[in-house]
Design an enzyme around this catalytic site. Structure first.
Site, short mmCIF file in Angstrom:
data_model
loop_
_atom_site.label_atom_id
_atom_site.label_comp_id
_atom_site.label_asym_id
_atom_site.label_seq_id
_atom_site.Cartn_x
_atom_site.Cartn_y
_atom_site.Cartn_z
N ASP B 55 0.77 -1.41 0.12
CA ASP B 55 0.14 0.02 0.19
C ASP B 55 0.97 1.25 -0.19
O ASP B 55 0.40 2.12 -0.58
CB ASP B 55 -0.78 0.04 1.25
CG ASP B 55 -2.18 -0.62 1.05
OD1 ASP B 55 -2.58 -1.30 1.80
OD2 ASP B 55 -2.74 -0.30 -0.10
N ILE B 58 1.44 2.20 -3.58
CA ILE B 58 0.29 2.55 -4.43
C ILE B 58 -0.52 3.68 -4.23
O ILE B 58 -0.60 3.98 -3.02
CB ILE B 58 -0.53 1.42 -4.38
CG1 ILE B 58 -0.12 -0.11 -4.40
CG2 ILE B 58 -1.87 1.59 -5.08
CD1 ILE B 58 -1.18 -1.08 -4.22
N GLU B 94 -6.67 1.01 1.19
CA GLU B 94 -6.26 2.64 1.56
C GLU B 94 -6.24 3.50 0.44
O GLU B 94 -5.44 3.38 -0.57
CB GLU B 94 -4.94 2.61 2.26
CG GLU B 94 -4.87 2.02 3.65
CD GLU B 94 -3.60 2.01 4.16
OE1 GLU B 94 -2.60 2.68 3.87
OE2 GLU B 94 -3.09 1.24 5.09
N ASP B 96 -5.81 6.91 -1.22
CA ASP B 96 -5.01 8.18 -0.90
C ASP B 96 -5.54 9.33 -1.29
O ASP B 96 -5.49 10.36 -0.49
CB ASP B 96 -3.51 7.87 -1.52
CG ASP B 96 -2.87 6.74 -1.04
OD1 ASP B 96 -2.49 5.80 -1.97
OD2 ASP B 96 -2.89 6.36 0.16
N HIS B 140 -14.13 8.90 -18.31
CA HIS B 140 -14.88 9.40 -19.38
C HIS B 140 -13.77 10.17 -20.35
O HIS B 140 -13.32 10.98 -19.90
CB HIS B 140 -16.09 10.35 -19.27
CG HIS B 140 -17.19 9.28 -18.99
ND1 HIS B 140 -17.87 8.45 -19.73
CD2 HIS B 140 -17.91 9.26 -17.73
CE1 HIS B 140 -18.87 7.76 -18.83
NE2 HIS B 140 -18.95 8.41 -17.84
N CYS B 182 -13.05 5.85 -23.54
CA CYS B 182 -13.61 6.02 -24.97
C CYS B 182 -12.29 6.75 -25.73
O CYS B 182 -11.61 7.50 -25.23
CB CYS B 182 -14.77 6.73 -25.15
SG CYS B 182 -16.09 6.41 -24.33
N SER B 208 -15.34 2.78 -25.80
CA SER B 208 -15.15 1.41 -24.83
C SER B 208 -16.66 1.27 -24.17
O SER B 208 -17.05 2.12 -23.77
CB SER B 208 -14.03 1.99 -23.86
OG SER B 208 -12.81 2.02 -24.31
N SER B 210 -19.20 -0.92 -21.71
CA SER B 210 -19.19 -1.64 -20.50
C SER B 210 -19.74 -2.80 -20.57
O SER B 210 -20.25 -3.33 -21.59
CB SER B 210 -20.15 -0.64 -19.49
OG SER B 210 -21.28 -0.60 -20.19
#
Lengths: 611, 367
Positions: B55, B58, B94, B96, B140, B182, B208, B210
């Site tokens: 973590d 990241i 976690e 951030d 998006h 997209c 793209s 879903s």
């Protein structure tokens, strides 16, 4: 100049002597304590041999940290279950004299470093999801407002409190994974009478206090995870095993808090130690979570069972409130416990059935009380004596009124309450319209402290000490006007509205049952949080609802529409005008008929000029 | 023979050239109907954590809270498969940057390292020139831009410049950039720094799509590209040897409807020799030694000399609501204002001076 020396040699001589005297004195340390402090600092370094110590026989270093945990389960009259976890770590360290600590045992290192670096005397932070319904659920053991709340008392040695406050909020936002970095001067206030320190100490200069709330703050697993990591056993053993996020957040109310304050080490209170209390309150609504029968058990509430006590805990207990079940007619606990205890909490004497987890014989596999036959209790719940509501009145997007109503349900006693209101700057309060009425008549507060807001710099702060007459409702109203923000100051979802933090109402409520005022440590944790000096009243803090107000919001799709319209108008209007002015016109002959065209072609072939 | 073996293993030891791994995972969409973007990011987070990146390495940025959203029928969960098979939120997460903190400015500051000094460590990307960084963006987007929280955008030029800044400051060894929006391929068109590999879920001009909605939750749970990416990553374990060419084959047009794209021309190594775990995992290289190290005796904490106690007075708890003290509180020092009547006096002075200079006879006309 030379003549002066010659004329007044005696004066010059005296002057020189005085100068030399002053210079010599300033080089000597002014107080004997300073030298002693330096000597003490040396003695605390690890590894140095102090001649005094070599005489005494060496004894093993005792573990001076202690950890206690407890869980209180109280069935409420509305059918909900109130579960309150309290974890308490006591650390024998004293930061007020500037000592540095490098050895951490049970106390979490992240918080210890924060306290020493920012010279924090007391720190109280809470994350709450949901609103505590006082009239249905009674008073909580530890109240908290919706969202995040942070208030800190700094030590006297801090010179720049605002700068330290800003850095502290940033560091805490990293520790708790919350957006506490949004706390800045626009939502921080410095109360002048409320939020007195809850720990020991003699100095209460309110310059070192800062208070801020973030009512919009979301609480989710990412806040629970670092909170659990602060516990000595983590979530591996002890009562913290029950803290599973899927069940905890599927509740009507969830609040987790961290309270750090200095407490007395013993009865005489010559020295202090640092106490870290982590509390988690949750109210489970068993009806909505699919429980048709009024049975509850620890497994149903938390979907986990207790396996063992935390080996680092000196005491690990579960208290089940059986005050309403004195004859055993309402429900039956299984496994039954013979250990009973009584405690006075919030002016009410309650009986608890105690289970000690450190004792292996008390429980087997799961602790699952079940109901014999559940009925709604016949007896009257002790009605909370103090209760408050808050709402926005008015219509439109220009003006409005904030109404705060405080109820005193005591039949014959009146008591004072301190109301603290912190309103953001974009609701411009008109304090000349402030009215306080009880029972239809005006009720003049005995103390008012008002700090007006500055646009984009600080919020409004209103503190009032109001005496609530018995059995009455006191209403505080103030009108406000909504401000138009700059277009960059709107949040990405401005049509949701803007939040105004809860009001805080602190008071000393008279109680019928005498509370324990000694500073002994044998009391259960949940009844010994707020220090009480008098026996016949207890301190209570009530939070109202936060408000959600709409500010006049511009249409953010407007720029696109404006650009399209403007460009069209410009192109059509200006373009045609430009063409009319700058183009030159030429006369063009009409094209000739078909016969003439053929004749021209033949003529061209012949080499003759065309028609 | 032994020398060759040693150099071989030494060569293998140093082949990838990185010593630590970082990941920056960003979800840029707000509102409940963008549940799938949060689920995308959390599924990559889950894979990356499972494969070994801790973590502290990241930086997870989620623009809205879906797990504890009041519309979520199962609080504290974010599902990636319908019928609630896989909870990608988990019990140990976690975040951030969350909510309003996810802005273009914060994202670029995290990448370039230009954060205010009081920013905590968990919010910083503390990478060095031997770090492999994975950057995952979802939300998006359009041709050349990515929308942040429906109120601002980041363009592909800004992103390319940010990576160039990172290269100039030696903040990465190799960087893998994955984007699931997209027209995602437009975002990596403008990269010009070395050692960048990029993957996108769709080409310019394509959307793209879903994956599938869950009827109990009521929204689409995942995007197609990340769904199949998650399925692919679930088969990877920390010691697997799959390379990037397999990653390029994730989600062909038949499954994804859009055409995923990739860009490897700026990358120095051959993609076939790059392991998935070079970016998604944090393989720690272990050196085995046969030597023993003697630890010194534990340091005994010295007892504080309590005889030097200067404090002799008793500490007490403070009265929580000292009514009489509050009522008789001295008013706090306020800002200085000129005394009452000052302006009036000033005007009188001005008038007197005026009439003095121009003669007293004018004063007679006034009165």
């Amino acid at each position: 100049m030379a003549s002066y020396w010659n004329r007044n040699p005696i004066r010059v001589f005296v002057f020189l002597i005085l100068t030399v005297f002053v210079v010599v004195r300033s080089n000597i340390p002014s107080t004997p304590g300073e030298g002693a402090e330096e000597r003490r600092w040396e003695a605390s370094q690890v590894g140095d041999v102090d001649p005094g110590m070599s005489v005494a026989p060496p004894h093993p270093h005792t573990n001076t940290d202690s950890f206690q945990e407890e869980l209180v389960v109280r069935p409420l009259h509305s059918g909900d279950i109130y579960a309150s976890f309290q974890f308490r770590t006591v650390w024998e360290a004293d930061f007020s004299r500037g000592n540095k600590v490098s050895h951490y045992q049970l106390f979490p290192k992240s918080l210890g470093q924060v306290i020493s670096k920012f010279s924090v005397r007391e720190l109280h932070i809470s994350f709450t999801q949901g609103y505590w319904r006082t009239m249905q659920w009674g008073q909580p053991f530890l109240p908290s407002p919706p969202g995040a709340e942070l208030w800190v008392w700094f030590q006297d040695s801090v010179t720049d409190v605002d700068g330290t406050w800003k850095e502290l909020t940033n560091v805490l936002s990293g520790i708790f994974c919350a957006s506490l970095n949004f706390i800045d001067s626009t939502n921080t206030v410095q109360p002048s009478a409320a939020f007195k320190p809850l720990g020991v100490g003699n100095v209460t200069d309110h310059r070192f206090l800062r208070y801020a709330t973030l009512p919009r703050e979301i609480v989710c697993t990412e806040n629970l995870t670092p909170w659990k990591k602060l516990l000595p056993c983590g979530s591996k053993a002890g009562l913290a095993v029950l803290l599973k996020s899927e069940k905890l957040f599927h509740s009507s109310f969830h609040s987790q808090a961290v309270h750090i304050r200095p407490i007395c080490q013993d009865q005489r209170c010559k020295s202090t130690s640092l106490e870290l209390r982590q509390t988690l309150n949750a109210v489970f609504d068993l009806h909505t979570s699919g429980q048709a029968k009024r049975e509850w058990s620890l497994f149903k509430m938390f979907s986990r069972t207790l396996t063992e006590a935390c080996p680092l805990a000196s005491s690990s207990k579960i208290y089940i409130d059986i005050t309403d079940n004195s004859q055993g007619e309402q429900f039956e606990l299984s496994p039954a416990s013979s250990l009973l205890s009584q405690a006075v909490v919030l002016g009410d004497r309650r009986t608890f059935s105690v289970y000690d987890l450190t004792d292996q014989a008390t429980f087997g596999s799961t602790l699952s009380p079940f109901d014999k036959k559940w009925q709604y209790p016949i007896g009257d719940m002790l009605r909370p004596l103090l209760h408050a509501e808050r709402y926005v009145a008015g219509y439109g997007l220009q003006t409005g009124e904030i109404h705060t109503v405080m109820y005193n349900h005591h039949p014959y006693r009146s008591f004072p309450v301190l109301l603290l209101d912190s309103v953001p700057w974009y609701l411009r309060l008109y304090i000349h319209t402030l009215t306080v009425t009880s029972k239809g008549k005006e009720n003049k507060p005995s103390y008012i402290h008002y700090q007006p807001s500055k646009d984009r710099l600080r919020p409004h702060l209103l503190e009032m000490l109001v005496q609530l007459p018995p059995n009455s409702a006191t209403e505080v109203t103030v009108e406000f006007e909504r401000a138009l923000l700059k277009w960059t100051e709107y949040t990405p979802d401005p049509n949701h509205g803007f939040y105004v933090g809860s009001s805080v109402i602190s008071s000393l409520v008279p109680s019928t049952v005498a509370t324990n005022t000694s500073i002994t440590q044998e009391q259960p944790l949940f009844s010994s949080f707020f220090p009480c000096k008098e026996e016949l009243s207890y301190f209570v803090r009530v939070y109202t609802e936060p408000l959600l107000v709409n500010l006049p919001t511009p249409d953010f799709s407007m720029p696109y529409n404006v650009i399209c319209l403007t460009c069209t108008v410009v192109a059509v209007g200006y373009g045609s005008l430009y063409n009319l002015l700058t183009r030159s016109f030429q006369i063009e002959e009409p094209s000739p008929g078909l016969a003439k065209r053929i004749a021209n072609v033949i003529r061209r072939m012949r080499g003759v000029p065309p028609l | 023979m032994l020398a060759i073996l040693l150099t071989d293993s030494a060569g293998q030891f140093f082949s990838s050239g990185h010593t630590n791994n970082w990941a920056v995972l960003v979800c840029t969409s707000r509102f409940w109907f963008n549940y799938r973007h949060v689920a995308n990011t959390l599924s990559v987070y889950r894979s990356v954590k499972r494969l070994g990146i801790p973590d502290s390495h990241i930086v997870l940025m989620l623009a809205d809270d879906m797990a504890c959203n009041h519309r979520n029928p199962k609080p504290a969960t974010v599902f990636s498969h319908k019928n609630m098979e896989l909870n990608v939120y988990g019990d140990d997460v976690e975040v951030d940057y969350r909510g309003y903190e996810v802005t273009v400015e914060n994202f670029l500051r995290v990448l370039t390292g230009r954060l205010p000094p009081s920013t905590p460590r968990s919010k910083r990307l503390l990478s060095d020139d031997r770090s492999n960084i994975l950057i995952y963006l979802t939300g998006h987007g359009g041709n050349g831009f990515l929308k942040f929280q429906d109120s601002e955008e980041i363009s592909n030029v800004e992103l390319a410049d940010a990576f160039e800044q990172m290269w100039q400051k030696r903040r990465y060894n190799e960087l893998l950039f994955i984007i699931d929006t997209c027209q995602g391929a437009s975002m990596y068109e403008r990269f010009y720094s070395p050692n960048l590999m990029a993957l996108a879920s769709s080409q310019v001009g394509e959307d793209s799509l879903s994956h599938q909605p869950d009827l109990a939750i009521g929204v689409h749970l995942m995007d197609r590209y990340t769904f199949y990416l998650l399925e692919f990553l679930e088969d990877i374990h920390p010691a697997s040897k799959t390379n990037m060419n397999d990653l390029f084959k994730v989600c062909p047009k038949s499954q994804c409807v859009s055409t995923p794209g990739h860009r490897t021309d700026l990358f120095l190594r051959d993609p076939g020799s790059v392991l998935i775990t070079d970016f998604f995992g944090s393989v720690r290289k272990i050196e085995i030694t046969m030597e023993t190290i003697n630890l010194t005796d534990p340091i005994k904490q010295m007892e504080e000399n309590s005889g030097n106690d200067v404090q002799t007075e008793n500490n007490t708890y403070v009265d929580q609501l000292p009514v009489s003290e509050i009522i008789h509180q001295k008013p706090k020092q306020r800002d200085w204002h000129p005394p009452d009547g000052f302006i009036l006096g000033l005007w009188t002075l001005i008038l007197l001076v005026f009439f003095k200079t121009y003669g007293v006879k004018h004063l007679k006309h006034v009165f």
